[in-house]
Design a protein around this motif. Structure first.
Motif, short mmCIF file in Angstrom:
data_model
loop_
_atom_site.label_atom_id
_atom_site.label_comp_id
_atom_site.label_asym_id
_atom_site.label_seq_id
_atom_site.Cartn_x
_atom_site.Cartn_y
_atom_site.Cartn_z
N SER A 199 0.85 -1.19 0.00
CA SER A 199 0.00 0.00 0.00
C SER A 199 0.88 1.24 0.00
O SER A 199 2.03 1.21 0.44
CB SER A 199 -0.91 0.00 1.23
OG SER A 199 -1.79 -1.09 1.21
N MET A 202 -1.31 8.22 0.53
CA MET A 202 -1.76 9.11 -0.53
C MET A 202 -2.02 10.54 -0.07
O MET A 202 -1.76 11.49 -0.80
CB MET A 202 -3.05 8.56 -1.15
CG MET A 202 -2.95 7.17 -1.76
SD MET A 202 -1.77 7.08 -3.13
CE MET A 202 -2.52 8.18 -4.30
N SER A 218 -3.75 3.88 -0.40
CA SER A 218 -4.31 3.15 -1.53
C SER A 218 -5.10 1.93 -1.07
O SER A 218 -5.72 1.25 -1.90
CB SER A 218 -3.19 2.71 -2.48
OG SER A 218 -2.23 1.91 -1.79
N GLY A 244 -8.73 3.02 -1.63
CA GLY A 244 -8.29 4.26 -2.26
C GLY A 244 -8.91 5.53 -1.72
O GLY A 244 -10.12 5.73 -1.82
N SER A 246 -8.16 9.72 -2.02
CA SER A 246 -7.40 10.73 -2.74
C SER A 246 -7.06 11.95 -1.89
O SER A 246 -5.99 12.54 -2.03
CB SER A 246 -8.19 11.22 -3.97
OG SER A 246 -8.55 10.17 -4.81
N TRP A 262 -11.68 6.84 -4.20
CA TRP A 262 -11.53 6.39 -5.58
C TRP A 262 -12.81 5.78 -6.14
O TRP A 262 -12.97 5.68 -7.36
CB TRP A 262 -10.42 5.34 -5.67
CG TRP A 262 -9.05 5.88 -5.37
CD1 TRP A 262 -8.71 7.16 -5.05
CD2 TRP A 262 -7.84 5.12 -5.34
NE1 TRP A 262 -7.35 7.26 -4.83
CE2 TRP A 262 -6.79 6.02 -5.00
CE3 TRP A 262 -7.52 3.79 -5.56
CZ2 TRP A 262 -5.46 5.61 -4.89
CZ3 TRP A 262 -6.20 3.38 -5.45
CH2 TRP A 262 -5.18 4.28 -5.12
#
Length: 330
Positions: A199, A202, A218, A244, A246, A262
């Protein structure tokens, strides 16, 4: 979990994927600014609910729009290695960062002053630079980090003249701007990765008033931590349905955390104290307009928006090119 509230408005016409959002709220003028993958900025007038301006900020994706407290100018950061100051919609200062990473510039409160500074990744030296854009561009501090930390993913104002940096392997480094020679603290978030599917960290959100941070990655886990006089402490993690995250953002009152995910969803969490530990509880999942498009950014207005009933507004956008607005539990 509560039933999700419906959006109160949507803006369409960004013409490419939206990577960043910010509100520009002044007396007699309320705007929402979006930065896109093509490097264009779109200025949305909130009272009339229409597009009032758009222009190219530079080559490469516009990854950050920053609005200082005084709100008499704003800054854009392009992945093409440039931070620009815009006054009355004209570029008045420009700084070359010499860095092509996707880590966005962030505002910092200067130590022992009310001035605001801008932190962004530097170039070849693997550094974080801190600059002033108040009168003229000038670098006031630089912090170097080891190459073993990997790519820098996110920056945050940690309060009291400190800057917090997140790296892709989950490392957190904390610097004091008054002594930038070496990190004041270091910590690694356990991303729970295995060797076959590692992983990556992020995004980072940090609440200086609460000394509380959250790392998104992630995988399908949010990783909270505390930062106090005793250093970093891990807090109970929170699972989400799909992998996920962001972007993360605290509401100005620090009571709600919004996550851009995500899987085309915006997830809301409340911070609750249980047995002297902060736990993030799911509040709602906000569906967006296009089910297979990732959400790239979320932001709360830093003050009530008179155009929408004097309430704090949540804005979210991403690959669907549209912007959705919500009135969240005001």
């Amino acid at each position: 979990m509560a039933a999700p509230p419906d959006p109160i408005y949507s803006f369409r016409g960004n013409q490419s994927q939206v990577h960043c959002l910010n509100f520009l709220l002044k007396a007699g003028s309320e705007k929402l600014i979006s930065g896109t993958r093509t490097g264009h900025v779109f200025v949305w007038d909130l009272p009339t609910k229409s597009l009032s301006d758009s222009f190219l900020t530079g080559d490469g994706t516009c990854i950050s729009v920053l609005v200082p407290d005084k709100q008499d100018y704003f800054l854009t950061h392009n992945r093409s290695d440039c931070v620009k100051k815009w006054t009355d919609w004209k570029c008045t200062l420009e700084f070359k960062t010499k860095c092509l990473q996707y880590c966005a510039a962030k505002l910092l409160q200067a130590p022992a002053s009310r001035a605001q500074l801008v932190a962004f990744p530097g170039g070849e030296e693997r550094s974080i630079q801190v600059a002033s854009f108040e009168q003229e561009e000038r670098v006031v501090s630089q912090m170097n980090y080891p190459g073993s930390a990997g790519n820098i993913m996110s920056l945050s104002d940690a309060g009291a003249g400190r800057v917090l940096a997140l790296f892709e392997a989950g490392d957190l480094l904390l610097w004091d701007l008054r002594n930038p020679g070496k990190p004041q603290g270091a910590f690694r978030i356990d991303l729970g990765a295995d060797d076959t599917a590692p992983s990556a960290a992020m995004c980072l959100a940090f609440s200086a008033p609460k000394s509380l941070g959250v790392v998104g990655s992630s995988d399908n886990t949010l990783h909270p931590f505390a930062l106090d006089a005793g250093g970093f402490r891990t807090l109970p993690s929170t699972k989400i349905t799909n992998e996920g995250t962001s972007h993360l953002c605290f509401r100005p009152d620090q009571k709600i955390l919004a996550a851009a995910c995500w899987d085309s969803k915006v997830r809301l969490f409340s911070a609750r104290s249980i047995d002297s530990k902060t736990v993030f509880r799911p509040l709602a999942v906000l569906p967006t307009l296009v089910e297979d498009k990732s959400v790239s950014c979320v932001t709360f207005s830093d003050k009530p928006v008179e155009s929408f009933g004097g309430k704090t507004i949540l804005a979210a956008a991403g690959d669907a090119c549209s912007i959705l607005l919500w009135d969240i539990y005001n």
